[in-house]
Design a protein around this motif. Structure first.
Motif, PDB file in Angstrom:
ATOM      1  N   VAL A  81      37.368  35.149  51.936  1.00 33.10           N
ATOM      2  CA  VAL A  81      36.529  36.271  51.515  1.00 33.10           C
ATOM      3  C   VAL A  81      36.782  36.534  50.036  1.00 33.10           C
ATOM      4  O   VAL A  81      37.910  36.809  49.621  1.00 33.10           O
ATOM      5  CB  VAL A  81      36.845  37.539  52.346  1.00 33.10           C
ATOM      6  CG1 VAL A  81      35.988  38.713  51.870  1.00 33.10           C
ATOM      7  CG2 VAL A  81      36.624  37.275  53.827  1.00 33.10           C
ATOM      8  N   LYS A  82      35.742  36.424  49.233  1.00 33.82           N
ATOM      9  CA  LYS A  82      35.827  36.647  47.789  1.00 33.82           C
ATOM     10  C   LYS A  82      34.425  36.951  47.270  1.00 33.82           C
ATOM     11  O   LYS A  82      33.429  36.711  47.975  1.00 33.82           O
ATOM     12  CB  LYS A  82      36.401  35.413  47.085  1.00 33.82           C
ATOM     13  CG  LYS A  82      35.591  34.138  47.298  1.00 33.82           C
ATOM     14  CD  LYS A  82      36.254  32.946  46.622  1.00 33.82           C
ATOM     15  CE  LYS A  82      35.459  31.653  46.856  1.00 33.82           C
ATOM     16  NZ  LYS A  82      36.103  30.488  46.203  1.00 33.82           N
ATOM     17  N   ILE A  92      40.988  41.069  56.467  1.00 39.87           N
ATOM     18  CA  ILE A  92      41.028  42.482  56.063  1.00 39.87           C
ATOM     19  C   ILE A  92      41.692  42.597  54.696  1.00 39.87           C
ATOM     20  O   ILE A  92      41.212  43.314  53.809  1.00 39.87           O
ATOM     21  CB  ILE A  92      41.764  43.318  57.122  1.00 39.87           C
ATOM     22  CG1 ILE A  92      40.913  43.385  58.403  1.00 39.87           C
ATOM     23  CG2 ILE A  92      42.072  44.726  56.599  1.00 39.87           C
ATOM     24  CD1 ILE A  92      41.592  44.048  59.572  1.00 39.87           C
ATOM     25  N   TYR A  93      42.804  41.880  54.506  1.00 39.21           N
ATOM     26  CA  TYR A  93      43.494  41.914  53.217  1.00 39.21           C
ATOM     27  C   TYR A  93      42.581  41.377  52.105  1.00 39.21           C
ATOM     28  O   TYR A  93      42.465  41.992  51.038  1.00 39.21           O
ATOM     29  CB  TYR A  93      44.776  41.088  53.279  1.00 39.21           C
ATOM     30  CG  TYR A  93      45.609  41.178  52.018  1.00 39.21           C
ATOM     31  CD1 TYR A  93      46.644  42.095  51.914  1.00 39.21           C
ATOM     32  CD2 TYR A  93      45.351  40.342  50.924  1.00 39.21           C
ATOM     33  CE1 TYR A  93      47.409  42.179  50.761  1.00 39.21           C
ATOM     34  CE2 TYR A  93      46.100  40.421  49.765  1.00 39.21           C
ATOM     35  CZ  TYR A  93      47.136  41.345  49.683  1.00 39.21           C
ATOM     36  OH  TYR A  93      47.871  41.437  48.524  1.00 39.21           O
ATOM     37  N   SER A  94      41.951  40.242  52.351  1.00 41.25           N
ATOM     38  CA  SER A  94      41.097  39.647  51.320  1.00 41.25           C
ATOM     39  C   SER A  94      39.950  40.569  50.943  1.00 41.25           C
ATOM     40  O   SER A  94      39.597  40.686  49.761  1.00 41.25           O
ATOM     41  CB  SER A  94      40.564  38.289  51.801  1.00 41.25           C
ATOM     42  OG  SER A  94      41.621  37.371  51.977  1.00 41.25           O
ATOM     43  N   LEU A  95      39.355  41.243  51.934  1.00 39.89           N
ATOM     44  CA  LEU A  95      38.296  42.202  51.612  1.00 39.89           C
ATOM     45  C   LEU A  95      38.872  43.390  50.849  1.00 39.89           C
ATOM     46  O   LEU A  95      38.207  43.962  49.988  1.00 39.89           O
ATOM     47  CB  LEU A  95      37.580  42.671  52.877  1.00 39.89           C
ATOM     48  CG  LEU A  95      36.370  43.579  52.641  1.00 39.89           C
ATOM     49  CD1 LEU A  95      35.334  42.901  51.743  1.00 39.89           C
ATOM     50  CD2 LEU A  95      35.719  43.975  53.969  1.00 39.89           C
ATOM     51  N   GLY A  96      40.133  43.732  51.138  1.00 37.74           N
ATOM     52  CA  GLY A  96      40.795  44.777  50.358  1.00 37.74           C
ATOM     53  C   GLY A  96      40.924  44.389  48.893  1.00 37.74           C
ATOM     54  O   GLY A  96      40.738  45.218  47.997  1.00 37.74           O
ATOM     55  N   VAL A  97      41.230  43.112  48.633  1.00 39.47           N
ATOM     56  CA  VAL A  97      41.301  42.633  47.245  1.00 39.47           C
ATOM     57  C   VAL A  97      39.928  42.729  46.585  1.00 39.47           C
ATOM     58  O   VAL A  97      39.799  43.165  45.432  1.00 39.47           O
ATOM     59  CB  VAL A  97      41.833  41.188  47.180  1.00 39.47           C
ATOM     60  CG1 VAL A  97      41.861  40.701  45.728  1.00 39.47           C
ATOM     61  CG2 VAL A  97      43.229  41.091  47.783  1.00 39.47           C
ATOM     62  N   VAL A  98      38.895  42.325  47.323  1.00 38.07           N
ATOM     63  CA  VAL A  98      37.530  42.442  46.794  1.00 38.07           C
ATOM     64  C   VAL A  98      37.226  43.909  46.475  1.00 38.07           C
ATOM     65  O   VAL A  98      36.670  44.234  45.422  1.00 38.07           O
ATOM     66  CB  VAL A  98      36.497  41.887  47.794  1.00 38.07           C
ATOM     67  CG1 VAL A  98      35.066  42.174  47.307  1.00 38.07           C
ATOM     68  CG2 VAL A  98      36.686  40.392  47.997  1.00 38.07           C
TER      69      VAL A  98
END
Length: 374
Positions: free
Chosen positions: A140-141, A200-206
């Motif tokens: 997810v990015k 969930i973490y990757s979307l948090g970074v986004v």
């Protein structure tokens, strides 16, 4: 053009719209489907003989075909085509007219906090749909989130997704990690157990990047920034981001997977709650700028032939590219009117904009004249 020149005897290539390490994506017309526009992703010919790349490519199709949701770019089918290089695998997908989130934000940098929170909530819903099918995206990015010309966010590229029996596996078993380093979870970086919490973490970074204007971890190298997330918490988001929204994003970025939101659905629910709070609370100045229209009349032989409605310094309207988006924005302006005359004026302005976008007729000018008279 003969059927031999068509992919699978039906897809006529129009133009290349994207290319990556594994393949390229064509805008095609489906001649067996009424010339419907589709996107066709092909593996690079030089990789056709690489069984690992072929397997990964076809896993993308199998994973994505299982996920049906309005915020996921739909996979319509896949197959192989005989070519001089061998059997070329391809994936047929919904054609998404628009651009990826990174490009969209670069061009329309003043999009509101509300719009950005809406994008995050929509992608959280898309991830929930994938997770219900036991598919973890793992990449997810912003480049894998498309923003359509109507403003809808769609998740794309399940090329490194995990499904079913592969969930919760240790990636070090195969000697490498996969994903985009800037958006990887700590467990991805460390080659640890990968599960739903990774997305969930990757979307948090986004979300951190989208709301704060920077990535949560930076360093002199990609590796240094990736390692930092294993031992450090990200800096707090700017205070210009509403506190509830900050709390939601920071929870998604917790180093411990069990302390993140329990599911992508929970994350989506929190984001939608934050979005509601944004609309209920007194909005910050950047959320409700004053509409400052400027008319520019283009003449031909001294006769007005087109009217351009220009919006100056208005983040709410900046970047809106469809009548539907303009209508929603004008609807919001309508609800903010203090009296009947103001509301009627805004309503007529909205009608003028929509008529101007749709047809450019004289009704556009008439509506503006009436609005100005108010």
């Amino acid at each position: 053009m003969t059927s031999a020149e068509l992919l699978a005897g039906r897809y006529r290539r129009v133009a290349v719209v994207g290319s990556g390490a594994m393949g390229r994506v064509w805008h095609c017309l489906d001649e067996s489907g009424g010339n419907r526009a589709v996107a066709v992703k092909e593996l690079h010919p030089h990789l056709v003989g690489d069984s690992d790349h072929v397997r990964r490519f076809e896993r993308e199709a199998l994973s994505a075909e299982r996920v049906r949701h309005p915020n996921v770019a739909a996979v319509l089918g896949h197959g192989r085509e005989r070519t001089p290089d061998g059997m070329l695998p391809y994936i047929v997908m919904e054609f998404v007219a628009g651009r990826n989130l990174a490009a969209h934000v670069h061009e329309f940098a003043s999009g509101t906090i509300s719009w950005r929170a809406q994008v995050l909530a929509d992608i959280a819903e898309a991830l929930h749909a994938a997770h219900r099918q036991k598919v973890v995206h793992r990449d997810v990015k912003p480049e894998n989130i498309m923003i359509t010309t109507e403003g809808r966010a769609k998740l794309t590229d399940f090329g490194i997704a995990l499904a079913d029996e592969h969930l919760n596996q240790r990636l070090t078993a195969v000697g490498y990690t996969v994903g985009s380093p800037a958006y990887m979870s700590p467990e991805q970086v460390g080659g640890e157990v990968v599960g739903l919490a990774t997305d969930i973490y990757s979307l948090g970074v986004v979300g951190y990047w989208l709301l704060g204007g920077r990535l949560p971890f930076v360093g002199d190298s990609v590796a240094e920034a990736a390692r930092a997330r294993m031992t450090q918490d990200p800096p707090e988001l700017p205070t210009t981001v509403p506190v509830n929204l900050r709390t939601t994003i920071m929870q998604a970025l917790d180093r411990e997977p069990s302390r993140r939101q329990a599911s992508a659905k929970e994350l989506a629910t929190q984001l939608r709650g934050d979005l509601t709070a944004l609309h209920v609370a007194d909005p910050p100045k950047e959320e409700a700028p004053v509409l400052n229209p400027t008319l520019e009349i283009v003449h031909s032989d001294e006769t007005p032939v087109a009217v351009h409605y220009l919006v100056e310094a208005d983040p709410v309207l900046d970047g809106l590219v469809s009548p539907r988006q303009w209508g929603l924005a004008i609807g919001r302006r309508l609800s903010e009117g203090d009296d009947g005359a103001t509301r009627l004026g805004v309503l007529l302005t909205g009608v003028a904009i929509l008529l101007g976008i749709a047809s450019g007729t004289g009704l556009f000018v008439l509506a503006l004249m009436v609005q100005a008279a108010l």
